[in-house]
Design an enzyme around this catalytic site. Structure first.
Site, PDB file in Angstrom:
ATOM      1  N   ASN A   1     -28.904 -21.450 -49.918  1.00  0.00           N
ATOM      2  CA  ASN A   1     -29.116 -22.781 -50.461  1.00  0.00           C
ATOM      3  C   ASN A   1     -29.803 -22.724 -51.824  1.00  0.00           C
ATOM      4  O   ASN A   1     -29.159 -22.917 -52.854  1.00  0.00           O
ATOM      5  CB  ASN A   1     -29.933 -23.621 -49.465  1.00  0.00           C
ATOM      6  CG  ASN A   1     -29.935 -25.101 -49.823  1.00  0.00           C
ATOM      7  OD1 ASN A   1     -29.623 -25.474 -50.948  1.00  0.00           O
ATOM      8  ND2 ASN A   1     -30.283 -25.941 -48.880  1.00  0.00           N
ATOM      9  N   ASP A   2     -31.089 -22.411 -51.833  1.00  0.00           N
ATOM     10  CA  ASP A   2     -31.820 -22.457 -53.095  1.00  0.00           C
ATOM     11  C   ASP A   2     -31.281 -21.472 -54.136  1.00  0.00           C
ATOM     12  O   ASP A   2     -31.334 -21.746 -55.327  1.00  0.00           O
ATOM     13  CB  ASP A   2     -33.308 -22.194 -52.848  1.00  0.00           C
ATOM     14  CG  ASP A   2     -33.942 -23.311 -52.028  1.00  0.00           C
ATOM     15  OD1 ASP A   2     -33.475 -24.454 -52.152  1.00  0.00           O
ATOM     16  OD2 ASP A   2     -34.878 -23.028 -51.263  1.00  0.00           O
ATOM     17  N   VAL A   3     -30.726 -20.337 -53.673  1.00  0.00           N
ATOM     18  CA  VAL A   3     -30.272 -19.331 -54.639  1.00  0.00           C
ATOM     19  C   VAL A   3     -28.962 -19.725 -55.319  1.00  0.00           C
ATOM     20  O   VAL A   3     -28.500 -19.041 -56.213  1.00  0.00           O
ATOM     21  CB  VAL A   3     -30.119 -17.934 -54.001  1.00  0.00           C
ATOM     22  CG1 VAL A   3     -31.453 -17.441 -53.485  1.00  0.00           C
ATOM     23  CG2 VAL A   3     -29.081 -17.939 -52.897  1.00  0.00           C
ATOM     24  N   VAL A   4     -28.344 -20.836 -54.866  1.00  0.00           N
ATOM     25  CA  VAL A   4     -27.138 -21.324 -55.539  1.00  0.00           C
ATOM     26  C   VAL A   4     -27.337 -22.747 -56.057  1.00  0.00           C
ATOM     27  O   VAL A   4     -26.379 -23.443 -56.341  1.00  0.00           O
ATOM     28  CB  VAL A   4     -25.897 -21.291 -54.613  1.00  0.00           C
ATOM     29  CG1 VAL A   4     -25.463 -19.864 -54.357  1.00  0.00           C
ATOM     30  CG2 VAL A   4     -26.174 -21.989 -53.283  1.00  0.00           C
TER      31      VAL A   4
ATOM     32  N   SER B   1     -37.132 -25.189 -49.209  1.00  0.00           N
ATOM     33  CA  SER B   1     -38.021 -25.721 -50.233  1.00  0.00           C
ATOM     34  C   SER B   1     -38.003 -27.246 -50.228  1.00  0.00           C
ATOM     35  O   SER B   1     -38.822 -27.879 -50.862  1.00  0.00           O
ATOM     36  CB  SER B   1     -37.573 -25.223 -51.594  1.00  0.00           C
ATOM     37  OG  SER B   1     -36.228 -25.583 -51.799  1.00  0.00           O
TER      38      SER B   1
END
Lengths: 101, 461
Positions: free
Chosen positions: B386-389, B427
């Site tokens: 999620n956050d890394v994309v 997050s």
């Protein structure tokens, strides 16, 4: 101040080794690829179990009636050995997985 | 005799260095681990048989503890599932910290019994006690969080305040003890404070920040071992500990860089609540794709990229990913995996999972290579990341993750996101990716979705 001088005079060699080891460590590992992050971590984690050497020295230098030292030392050896042996074995398992390609 | 012992110590230190060096390259890593293990074995042998000035040797119980510990370690290491690796590493790490803690207490007791000791050894031992204790309980909490026994939502109120107060009290108590040196009472107090600090400092760190925390704890255990090495004037403990300390420190730095955050920011418990993002996504709708359409896009792609994240580990979807990859390769579709450095819960987590599923590691692209490859990618499948994309990191200065290097999957033609529901990542940051025109959502358990895709592909071949 007194303390700092005492440390500097009594442990000079080991402080040299300390500084060298810090640089060496950074130099050795700074270019490690992502694929090895986990094995490197678990392998170095096993190496940190080197503290069992201290535990062995502690138990060996204790009198056989010094139950507190013996108890603490033996517990330390036990836990440290699990860390060392388990850590190396787990790392080995992971690396075998990487290697079979 | 002393010369011989020193020689063997020298050899075993060299073995550590060579071992660690070989551990940092894929071709030599396996031998590196064995060489480091050999160095350790030699060190232990010397510690066992070098002549001692005093003491009763107590060989029987030492050997007993060594055999028992090795047995437990081996059994656990052989039995543990690869998916449980992050918590296993934390647990082992905690044991190393506990070992440093125990011998420091014993040595401090000996100091007070004998009444004669230098201030320098006392300080070193006290530090080893302090750091060992923090590493011990910190690793246990990390273990609890990674295994799910400690929920991410269990947070302390005012944790930063508590941590700062604890830390200041620890420093003050240690300085006082060094001045007074009268009893052990304050030492126990310092130990308890350190143990508590270990808990409070890890408890508030968010799940996705675990790679940083595990690296720090690893470094701390190394440092406590090195300090214990100074106590015993033992070069192999010192070198071993420092090498581990440096490797942990390097991993910590790498992980922080991969998230574009400072260490302090991570330790302060993740993303602050007050940040407001410019993106309001409340009213936007997502586009869903069904299995049949998804498999047709897959079938007629030339380059396909999987982006695994922690969700893949949770869904245990790595093996089915590999099966899908095999199927696609047969259809002459190129498959790659794009691995973000902080995907998962420990450094390199995704690599281990995919290696377990027999994915060839030449297909695993790191951030830089992946972002090049993504220019020519027809379809990117996001499996539990999620956050890394999250494209906010690139273009939304108001976003808490603005500036973090991400996998720029929107460079490709299509994106399919496998996701259980519309909850945001750990997050809590909204992800505009989901609402992007190139993106389609495939809701459901990642493993089941991939399985259905595989079945559907078989029918249309």
């Amino acid at each position: 101040m007194h303390l700092i001088i005492e440390i500097l005079t009594d442990h000079l060699t080991i402080l040299f080794a300390l500084i060298m080891a810090i640089f060496l460590g950074f130099e050795l590992i700074s270019k490690v690829p992502t694929v090895l992050h986990t094995p490197l971590m678990s392998g170095s984690n096993a190496i940190s179990g080197v503290v069992i050497i201290g535990a062995i020295i502690l138990v060996r230098s204790s009198g056989s009636e010094d139950y507190i030292s013996l108890f603490l030392g033996i517990l330390a050896i036990l836990l440290g050995t699990i860390n060392v042996v388990g850590g190396h074995a787990v790392t080995n398992r992971m690396l075998q997985m990487f290697r079979k390609k | 005799m002393t010369a011989l012992i020193n020689l063997v110590y020298l050899i075993s230190v060299s073995l550590f260095i060579v071992g660690l060096q070989r551990l940092s390259s894929p071709k030599t890593a396996s031998s590196g681990n064995l060489i480091a293990g050999l160095g350790m074995g030699l060190g232990v042998l010397i510690a066992l048989f070098a002549p001692m000035e005093s003491g009763d040797d107590n060989y029987l119980i030492i050997i007993g503890a060594l055999v028992l510990g090795s047995g437990i370690g081996l059994v656990v290491a052989v039995k543990v599932l690869m998916t449980k690796m992050p918590e296993m590493v934390s647990l082992f790490n905690g044991l190393g910290g506990a070992c440093a803690l125990l011998i420091s207490i014993a040595e401090l007791l000996n100091f007070h019994d004998s009444g004669t000791f230098g201030l320098a050894p006392y300080l070193t031992t006290l530090l080893a006690l302090l750091i060992g204790s923090i590493a011990f309980t910190g690793s246990l909490v990390a273990y609890g969080k990674l295994s799910g026994n400690i929920k991410d939502s269990w947070k302390l109120p005012m944790a930063n305040m508590i941590n700062i107060i604890l830390l200041l009290t620890l420093i003050a108590a240690s300085i006082y003890q060094l001045q007074a040196l009268d009893t052990m009472d304050l030492v126990y107090f310092i130990m308890i404070l350190s143990l508590v600090y270990g808990i409070t400092f890890v408890l508030n760190v968010g799940g996705a920040d675990m790679p940083v925390i595990i690296s720090i704890l690893n470094a701390l255990t190394g440092v406590s071992a090195a300090l214990a090495g100074i106590i015993y004037d033992n070069m192999i403990m010192l070198m071993g500990g420092i090498l581990v300390g440096s490797s942990g420190a390097i991993l910590t730095i790498l992980m922080c860089q991969a998230m574009n955050r400072s260490l302090l920011n991570v330790l302060a418990g993740g993303f602050g609540g007050g940040v407001s993002s410019a993106v309001q996504v409340g009213d936007q709708t997502v586009k869903e794709v069904n299995i049949m359409d998804a498999s047709i896009i897959l079938r007629y792609s030339t380059n396909v990229v999987f982006v695994p994240g922690y969700g893949m580990a949770v869904a245990q979807a790595q093996k089915i990913c590999k099966e899908l990859e095999d199927m696609l390769e047969e259809l002459e579709v190129n498959v790659r995996y794009a691995i973000h450095p902080v995907a998962g819960r420990m450094p390199g987590h995704m690599n281990v999972l995919l290696a377990e599923a027999d994915v060839d590691y030449s297909k695993l692209l790191d951030l830089e290579d992946a972002n090049k490859f993504l220019n020519d990618t027809d379809l990117t499948i996001v499996v539990g990341a999620n956050d890394v994309v999250n494209p906010s990191a690139l273009d939304d200065p108001g976003s808490p993750i603005y500036g973090m290097p991400i996998l720029e999957i929107l460079k490709g033609k299509h994106v399919i996101v496998l996701k259980r529901g519309m909850s945001s990542g750990y997050s809590g940051i909204e992800n505009p990716l989901f609402f992007h025109e190139k993106t389609s959502m495939l809701f459901g358990d990642a493993k089941k979705s991939l399985n259905s895709l595989l079945d559907e592909l078989k029918t249309i071949v």
